[in-house]
Enzyme design. Structure first.
Site, PDB file in Angstrom:
ATOM      1  N   GLU A  96      -0.752  -2.150   5.078  1.00  0.00           N
ATOM      2  CA  GLU A  96       0.143  -2.147   6.253  1.00  0.00           C
ATOM      3  C   GLU A  96       0.038  -0.833   7.001  1.00  0.00           C
ATOM      4  OE1 GLU A  96       3.221  -1.027   8.735  1.00  0.00           O
ATOM      5  OE2 GLU A  96       3.201  -0.181   6.727  1.00  0.00           O
ATOM      6  N   GLU A  97      -0.144   0.261   6.253  1.00  0.00           N
ATOM      7  CA  GLU A  97      -0.203   1.581   6.889  1.00  0.00           C
ATOM      8  C   GLU A  97      -1.528   1.808   7.599  1.00  0.00           C
ATOM      9  OE1 GLU A  97       2.283   3.531   7.031  1.00  0.00           O
ATOM     10  OE2 GLU A  97       3.602   3.103   5.336  1.00  0.00           O
ATOM     11  N   HIS A 145       7.820   8.321   4.616  1.00  0.00           N
ATOM     12  CA  HIS A 145       6.609   9.127   4.806  1.00  0.00           C
ATOM     13  C   HIS A 145       6.803  10.587   4.392  1.00  0.00           C
ATOM     14  CE1 HIS A 145       4.118   6.253   7.564  1.00  0.00           C
ATOM     15  NE2 HIS A 145       4.882   5.592   6.717  1.00  0.00           N
ATOM     16  N   ASP A 155       0.808  -1.224   0.000  1.00  0.00           N
ATOM     17  CA  ASP A 155       0.000   0.000   0.000  1.00  0.00           C
ATOM     18  C   ASP A 155       0.843   1.277   0.000  1.00  0.00           C
ATOM     19  OD1 ASP A 155       0.750  -0.959   2.577  1.00  0.00           O
ATOM     20  OD2 ASP A 155      -0.643   0.431   3.542  1.00  0.00           O
ATOM     21  N   ARG A 191      18.279  -6.664  14.246  1.00  0.00           N
ATOM     22  CA  ARG A 191      18.484  -6.918  15.663  1.00  0.00           C
ATOM     23  C   ARG A 191      17.639  -8.126  16.068  1.00  0.00           C
ATOM     24  NH1 ARG A 191      18.329  -3.034  19.155  1.00  0.00           N
ATOM     25  NH2 ARG A 191      17.577  -4.266  20.899  1.00  0.00           N
TER      26      ARG A 191
HETATM   27 ZN   LIG Z   1       5.100   3.598   6.569  1.00  0.00          ZN
HETATM   28 ZN   LIG Z   2       6.302   1.026   5.460  1.00  0.00          ZN
END
Ligand SMILES: [Zn+2]
Ligand SMILES: [Zn+2]
Length: 436
Positions: free
Chosen positions: A171-172, A406, A105, A217
């Site tokens: 996902e956002e 972003h 997305d 990590r």
């Molecule tokens: Zn993002």
């Molecule tokens: Zn992302």
């Protein structure tokens, strides 16, 4: 050792016919395979970048992904939650099942990169006209996983085990309230019904690292993200005579400040940081009217389920008690958008040497914990997951000053496509062979 992968120019000059007819390579040289795939990945990425789609609306993207998977001889399953696409690649020999995930997305951001393939797409976002842009680089993720799928499909006769490709929507977060985040919805719609994977891998492009570097990590990596909303109800009156009513703005401010004292004085933040932020504080219509109510909306970031529960309980107590002290009432609603992303320690131990083999030991850096969140965690809560970051800042430029994910100016270095494919391919092949 150079931070850069193989020079992009050399790859671009490689005659296409050689790239297309290159035989399936043994898994001892995934770099040659991904170098050959790089021109295609750039082409896919630029096309996706010029045609971004908001969450749960990735129909064109899903079509491109499904067509590509079909061209590799796979049988994609489409329309999962609602635009998700999966396909299972079966190797010639038995072995583990490894899932690889990419999110598809874009964001309601108006692009300002000035790139020749910049997005001019607009959409409606919660009632507002907005520009749409792959400002988080998910176009890169889709192109990387399409390339990895092509590489692995070309090796299927030598593969042990199976690879499940998972192309995920939203996902956002969903554009409209009431819709569900992509990973949760894919799980609800049976993304793993064909059999649980033994492990899942995911990656994210990252301006904070140079191209050629990988950030990784073990253990807590990304935060859990809760969306909270606090409503304080008082009693409306004239602004000059507050004693005649109950002022919800003052109570809301007291509650917010008390949450910050609570984090500093009551929570052990040594091992698991906590962030509690208000992003909206809405109340009233006029300077001399004390309104009936006030509404605060914000986010809570934690890394540990017990700490999260504890902080929410304390927040509720503060809200109730401060409101009570003022003669008001308060209600707190908390919705979890994504659990914390915890890299499984055992899987991380196995994946780390693969990442080091892919880009060189010195180029794998220990990633600090990030307070951003990712719904990859929904998958990684069910099966061991490993999530890593691919640098996108070209050498010679300072990652600290580059536009980050972003930003309307975020323009990841496309050489990172090859690095991402190489790292994902190396890690997958090693897991399938039981190495690491
Ligand atoms: Zn993002
Ligand atoms: Zn992302």
């Amino acid at each position: 050792m150079s931070l850069r992968p193989a020079p992009l120019l050399a790859t671009l000059l490689l005659p296409l016919s050689i790239a297309l007819t290159m035989p399936a390579l043994a898994d001892d040289d995934p770099a040659a395979t991904t170098r050959a795939l790089q021109p295609k990945a750039v082409e896919w990425r630029r096309d996706l970048h010029a045609h971004p789609e908001l969450g749960n609306r990735e129909t064109r993207t899903a079509q491109i992904v499904a067509d590509h998977l079909r061209s590799l001889g796979l049988e994609p399953r489409t329309g999962i939650g609602p635009t998700g696409v999966t396909a299972l690649l079966k190797g010639a020999r038995p072995g583990p099942r490894i899932a690889l995930r990419a999110d598809m997305d874009a964001l309601p951001v108006t692009e300002q990169t000035g790139l020749p393939f910049a997005s001019t797409v607009t959409a409606d976002y919660r009632g507002q006209p907005v520009g749409v842009m792959h400002a988080c680089g998910h176009d890169m993720h889709v192109a990387i996983l399409m390339g990895v799928a092509e590489a692995l499909a070309g090796m299927r006769d030598e593969l042990a085990g199976e690879v499940l490709f998972v192309f995920q929507p939203a996902e956002e977060g969903p554009p409209e309230p009431g819709e569900v985040f992509g990973a949760r919805r894919m799980l609800d719609e049976g993304v793993f019904d064909g059999g649980m994977p033994d492990a899942i891998l995911g990656l994210h492009v990252w301006a904070g690292l140079h191209t050629g570097q990988i950030g990784f990590r073990s253990g807590p990596t990304l935060a859990s993200a809760d969306e909270w909303s606090l409503t304080v109800t008082g009693r409306q009156t004239h602004g000059s005579r507050p004693w005649d009513g109950v002022d919800p703005i003052t109570v809301g401010a007291q509650i917010l400040l008390a949450t910050q004292s609570m984090l500093a004085r009551q929570v052990n933040i040594v091992n698991t940081p906590v962030v509690l932020t208000a992003g909206q504080f809405q109340s009233g219509v006029r300077f001399n009217i004390i309104p009936d109510d006030a509404r605060l909306v914000g986010t809570l970031r934690t890394y540990d389920a017990d700490v999260r529960e504890d902080v929410i309980a304390r927040f509720e107590r503060i809200a109730t008690d401060y409101a009570h002290a003022a003669g008001a009432t308060a209600t707190l609603d908390v919705v979890n958008n994504a659990p914390a992303t915890i890299n499984d320690p055992e899987l991380a131990r196995r994946v780390l040497p693969s990442l080091q083999a892919a880009v060189g030991e010195a180029n794998v850096v220990e990633m600090p914990m990030q307070t951003i969140a990712e719904d990859f965690s929904q998958f990684a809560n069910l099966v061991p997951g490993a999530y890593f970051f691919i640098g996108t800042t070209p050498e010679g430029q300072d990652p600290a000053t580059m536009p980050i994910n972003h930003s309307p100016h975020y323009a990841p270095d496309e050489a990172a496509l090859e690095v991402g494919m190489r790292a994902m391919l190396r890690a997958t092949l090693d897991l399938l062979e039981g190495e690491g």
